[in-house]
Design a protein around this motif. Structure first.
Motif, PDB file in Angstrom:
ATOM      1  N   VAL A   1       0.841  -1.199   0.000  1.00 47.29           N
ATOM      2  CA  VAL A   1       0.000   0.000   0.000  1.00 47.29           C
ATOM      3  C   VAL A   1       0.875   1.248   0.000  1.00 47.29           C
ATOM      4  O   VAL A   1       1.858   1.329   0.738  1.00 47.29           O
ATOM      5  N   VAL A   2       0.500   2.216  -0.826  1.00 54.07           N
ATOM      6  CA  VAL A   2       1.117   3.545  -0.801  1.00 54.07           C
ATOM      7  C   VAL A   2       0.104   4.462  -0.129  1.00 54.07           C
ATOM      8  O   VAL A   2      -1.014   4.612  -0.609  1.00 54.07           O
ATOM      9  N   THR A   3       0.476   5.045   1.004  1.00 59.87           N
ATOM     10  CA  THR A   3      -0.471   5.866   1.765  1.00 59.87           C
ATOM     11  C   THR A   3      -0.527   7.307   1.284  1.00 59.87           C
ATOM     12  O   THR A   3      -1.385   8.066   1.720  1.00 59.87           O
ATOM     13  N   THR A   4       0.396   7.698   0.425  1.00 59.08           N
ATOM     14  CA  THR A   4       0.376   9.036  -0.174  1.00 59.08           C
ATOM     15  C   THR A   4       0.361   8.862  -1.694  1.00 59.08           C
ATOM     16  O   THR A   4       1.369   9.109  -2.353  1.00 59.08           O
ATOM     17  N   PRO A   5      -0.779   8.451  -2.263  1.00 61.79           N
ATOM     18  CA  PRO A   5      -0.816   8.116  -3.688  1.00 61.79           C
ATOM     19  C   PRO A   5      -0.850   9.307  -4.642  1.00 61.79           C
ATOM     20  O   PRO A   5      -0.675   9.124  -5.833  1.00 61.79           O
ATOM     21  N   VAL A   6      -1.065  10.522  -4.135  1.00 61.22           N
ATOM     22  CA  VAL A   6      -1.072  11.710  -4.996  1.00 61.22           C
ATOM     23  C   VAL A   6      -0.121  12.736  -4.369  1.00 61.22           C
ATOM     24  O   VAL A   6      -0.338  13.182  -3.247  1.00 61.22           O
ATOM     25  N   VAL A   7       0.943  13.073  -5.116  1.00 56.66           N
ATOM     26  CA  VAL A   7       1.952  13.995  -4.602  1.00 56.66           C
ATOM     27  C   VAL A   7       2.324  14.999  -5.686  1.00 56.66           C
ATOM     28  O   VAL A   7       2.184  14.731  -6.872  1.00 56.66           O
ATOM     29  N   THR A   8       2.796  16.157  -5.251  1.00 53.29           N
ATOM     30  CA  THR A   8       3.280  17.176  -6.189  1.00 53.29           C
ATOM     31  C   THR A   8       4.747  16.908  -6.464  1.00 53.29           C
ATOM     32  O   THR A   8       5.534  16.697  -5.542  1.00 53.29           O
ATOM     33  N   LEU A   9       5.106  16.907  -7.720  1.00 52.06           N
ATOM     34  CA  LEU A   9       6.471  16.614  -8.151  1.00 52.06           C
ATOM     35  C   LEU A   9       7.350  17.836  -7.901  1.00 52.06           C
ATOM     36  O   LEU A   9       7.553  18.675  -8.782  1.00 52.06           O
ATOM     37  N   ALA A  10       7.833  17.952  -6.672  1.00 55.97           N
ATOM     38  CA  ALA A  10       8.646  19.096  -6.262  1.00 55.97           C
ATOM     39  C   ALA A  10       9.652  18.638  -5.211  1.00 55.97           C
ATOM     40  O   ALA A  10       9.426  17.641  -4.518  1.00 55.97           O
ATOM     41  N   PRO A  11      10.789  19.353  -5.101  1.00 53.00           N
ATOM     42  CA  PRO A  11      11.759  18.993  -4.066  1.00 53.00           C
ATOM     43  C   PRO A  11      11.103  18.937  -2.688  1.00 53.00           C
ATOM     44  O   PRO A  11      10.236  19.744  -2.364  1.00 53.00           O
ATOM     45  N   GLY A  12      11.506  17.941  -1.907  1.00 49.01           N
ATOM     46  CA  GLY A  12      10.953  17.757  -0.566  1.00 49.01           C
ATOM     47  C   GLY A  12       9.726  16.868  -0.534  1.00 49.01           C
ATOM     48  O   GLY A  12       9.219  16.542   0.536  1.00 49.01           O
ATOM     49  N   GLY A  13       9.234  16.444  -1.706  1.00 51.81           N
ATOM     50  CA  GLY A  13       8.064  15.571  -1.755  1.00 51.81           C
ATOM     51  C   GLY A  13       8.366  14.191  -1.190  1.00 51.81           C
ATOM     52  O   GLY A  13       9.493  13.703  -1.272  1.00 51.81           O
ATOM     53  N   LYS A  14       7.342  13.578  -0.590  1.00 49.94           N
ATOM     54  CA  LYS A  14       7.524  12.270   0.056  1.00 49.94           C
ATOM     55  C   LYS A  14       6.425  11.307  -0.361  1.00 49.94           C
ATOM     56  O   LYS A  14       5.284  11.710  -0.568  1.00 49.94           O
ATOM     57  N   VAL A  15       6.800  10.034  -0.441  1.00 52.49           N
ATOM     58  CA  VAL A  15       5.852   8.952  -0.650  1.00 52.49           C
ATOM     59  C   VAL A  15       6.040   7.980   0.510  1.00 52.49           C
ATOM     60  O   VAL A  15       7.165   7.557   0.791  1.00 52.49           O
ATOM     61  N   VAL A  16       4.939   7.650   1.187  1.00 52.69           N
ATOM     62  CA  VAL A  16       4.983   6.722   2.316  1.00 52.69           C
ATOM     63  C   VAL A  16       4.295   5.431   1.884  1.00 52.69           C
ATOM     64  O   VAL A  16       3.244   5.471   1.249  1.00 52.69           O
ATOM     65  N   MET A  17       4.910   4.300   2.242  1.00 55.77           N
ATOM     66  CA  MET A  17       4.388   3.005   1.813  1.00 55.77           C
ATOM     67  C   MET A  17       4.584   1.967   2.902  1.00 55.77           C
ATOM     68  O   MET A  17       5.393   2.165   3.809  1.00 55.77           O
ATOM     69  N   LEU A  67      10.205   1.763  -9.659  1.00 52.06           N
ATOM     70  CA  LEU A  67       9.244   2.780 -10.079  1.00 52.06           C
ATOM     71  C   LEU A  67       9.263   2.877 -11.598  1.00 52.06           C
ATOM     72  O   LEU A  67      10.325   3.016 -12.205  1.00 52.06           O
ATOM     73  N   LYS A  68       8.078   2.812 -12.201  1.00 51.39           N
ATOM     74  CA  LYS A  68       7.927   3.052 -13.638  1.00 51.39           C
ATOM     75  C   LYS A  68       7.057   4.290 -13.763  1.00 51.39           C
ATOM     76  O   LYS A  68       5.878   4.271 -13.406  1.00 51.39           O
ATOM     77  N   ASP A  69       7.636   5.394 -14.263  1.00 50.52           N
ATOM     78  CA  ASP A  69       6.863   6.639 -14.352  1.00 50.52           C
ATOM     79  C   ASP A  69       5.969   6.642 -15.587  1.00 50.52           C
ATOM     80  O   ASP A  69       5.978   5.697 -16.382  1.00 50.52           O
ATOM     81  N   SER A  70       5.197   7.689 -15.738  1.00 49.81           N
ATOM     82  CA  SER A  70       4.198   7.753 -16.813  1.00 49.81           C
ATOM     83  C   SER A  70       4.822   7.742 -18.209  1.00 49.81           C
ATOM     84  O   SER A  70       4.169   7.375 -19.175  1.00 49.81           O
ATOM     85  N   ALA A  71       6.096   8.105 -18.317  1.00 51.98           N
ATOM     86  CA  ALA A  71       6.780   8.095 -19.611  1.00 51.98           C
ATOM     87  C   ALA A  71       7.504   6.769 -19.857  1.00 51.98           C
ATOM     88  O   ALA A  71       8.146   6.601 -20.879  1.00 51.98           O
ATOM     89  N   GLY A  72       7.404   5.840 -18.900  1.00 58.77           N
ATOM     90  CA  GLY A  72       8.053   4.543 -19.059  1.00 58.77           C
ATOM     91  C   GLY A  72       9.438   4.457 -18.452  1.00 58.77           C
ATOM     92  O   GLY A  72      10.075   3.407 -18.514  1.00 58.77           O
ATOM     93  N   SER A 127       8.537  11.832 -14.780  1.00 61.67           N
ATOM     94  CA  SER A 127       7.546  12.583 -15.562  1.00 61.67           C
ATOM     95  C   SER A 127       6.244  12.690 -14.781  1.00 61.67           C
ATOM     96  O   SER A 127       5.833  11.723 -14.127  1.00 61.67           O
ATOM     97  N   PRO A 128       5.572  13.848 -14.844  1.00 64.11           N
ATOM     98  CA  PRO A 128       4.264  13.963 -14.193  1.00 64.11           C
ATOM     99  C   PRO A 128       3.286  12.958 -14.793  1.00 64.11           C
ATOM    100  O   PRO A 128       3.382  12.583 -15.958  1.00 64.11           O
ATOM    101  N   GLY A 129       2.357  12.524 -13.979  1.00 62.82           N
ATOM    102  CA  GLY A 129       1.361  11.547 -14.415  1.00 62.82           C
ATOM    103  C   GLY A 129       1.321  10.374 -13.456  1.00 62.82           C
ATOM    104  O   GLY A 129       1.885  10.431 -12.359  1.00 62.82           O
ATOM    105  N   THR A 130       0.661   9.308 -13.869  1.00 62.70           N
ATOM    106  CA  THR A 130       0.509   8.134 -13.014  1.00 62.70           C
ATOM    107  C   THR A 130       1.690   7.193 -13.194  1.00 62.70           C
ATOM    108  O   THR A 130       1.969   6.731 -14.300  1.00 62.70           O
ATOM    109  N   ALA A 131       2.368   6.927 -12.111  1.00 62.42           N
ATOM    110  CA  ALA A 131       3.498   5.996 -12.090  1.00 62.42           C
ATOM    111  C   ALA A 131       3.068   4.738 -11.346  1.00 62.42           C
ATOM    112  O   ALA A 131       2.092   4.755 -10.594  1.00 62.42           O
ATOM    113  N   MET A 132       3.798   3.655 -11.558  1.00 60.13           N
ATOM    114  CA  MET A 132       3.511   2.408 -10.853  1.00 60.13           C
ATOM    115  C   MET A 132       4.724   2.048 -10.006  1.00 60.13           C
ATOM    116  O   MET A 132       5.847   1.980 -10.514  1.00 60.13           O
TER     117      MET A 132
END
Length: 155
Positions: free
Chosen positions: A34-50, A65-70, A105-110
């Motif tokens: 589970v990723v508890t922070t599934p929507v984040v702003t792509l900026a320095p200092g951003g965090k993802v908790v899992m 991590l596979k970003d939206s651009a592959g 890249s901005p967008g949905t990553a997996m």
């Protein structure tokens, strides 16, 4: 007839009891991620908790991590603490993605958690929102006298 009904009832109850005991192992779920922070702003200092549950204790895990651009990135060394399940098969980690801002890249990553052989054990999406652009302010709007109404011209 009554004896046959009683025997059927006893056998049925015994069967249900045995099935109930067996189903605990059969119904045991695999790992959960589970990723508890599934929507984040792509900026320095951003965090993802899992976090993950149902893993083997001290199982070696890999985070990908596979970003939206592959684009693909290995994150196992970038999260703290390292994703190592405890005696209960549970782990949790935080990823501060400042170093990755310029390559994601901005967008949905997996985000995938895999075993040491890269066999996927769980996948969760993360939406990276683009950093908001600053709003330009007209210099006149910042002056206090611009807010005052102008006197009407006399005739």
């Amino acid at each position: 007839m009554k004896q046959g009904f009683r025997l059927l009832t006893v056998v049925s109850c015994a069967g249900l009891f045995l099935m109930g005991c067996a189903s605990q192992d059969v119904m045991r779920q695999g790992p959960s991620f589970v990723v508890t922070t599934p929507v984040v702003t792509l900026a320095p200092g951003g965090k993802v908790v899992m976090y993950g549950t149902g893993f083997a204790p001290k199982q070696e895990l890999v985070l990908l991590l596979k970003d939206s651009a592959g684009g693909m990135s290995g994150l196992s060394g970038a999260v703290t603490p390292a994703p190592v399940p405890n005696a209960d098969g549970v782990w949790a980690a935080e990823w501060v993605f400042t170093a990755y801002v310029s390559v994601i890249s901005p967008g949905t990553a997996m985000l995938t958690v895999a075993d040491k052989d890269y066999k996927p054990l769980g996948v969760a999406p993360i939406v990276f929102l683009p950093k908001p652009k600053p709003v330009a302010v007209k210099p006149e709007a910042a002056k206090p006298e611009a807010a005052k109404p102008k006197p009407a011209a006399s005739k």
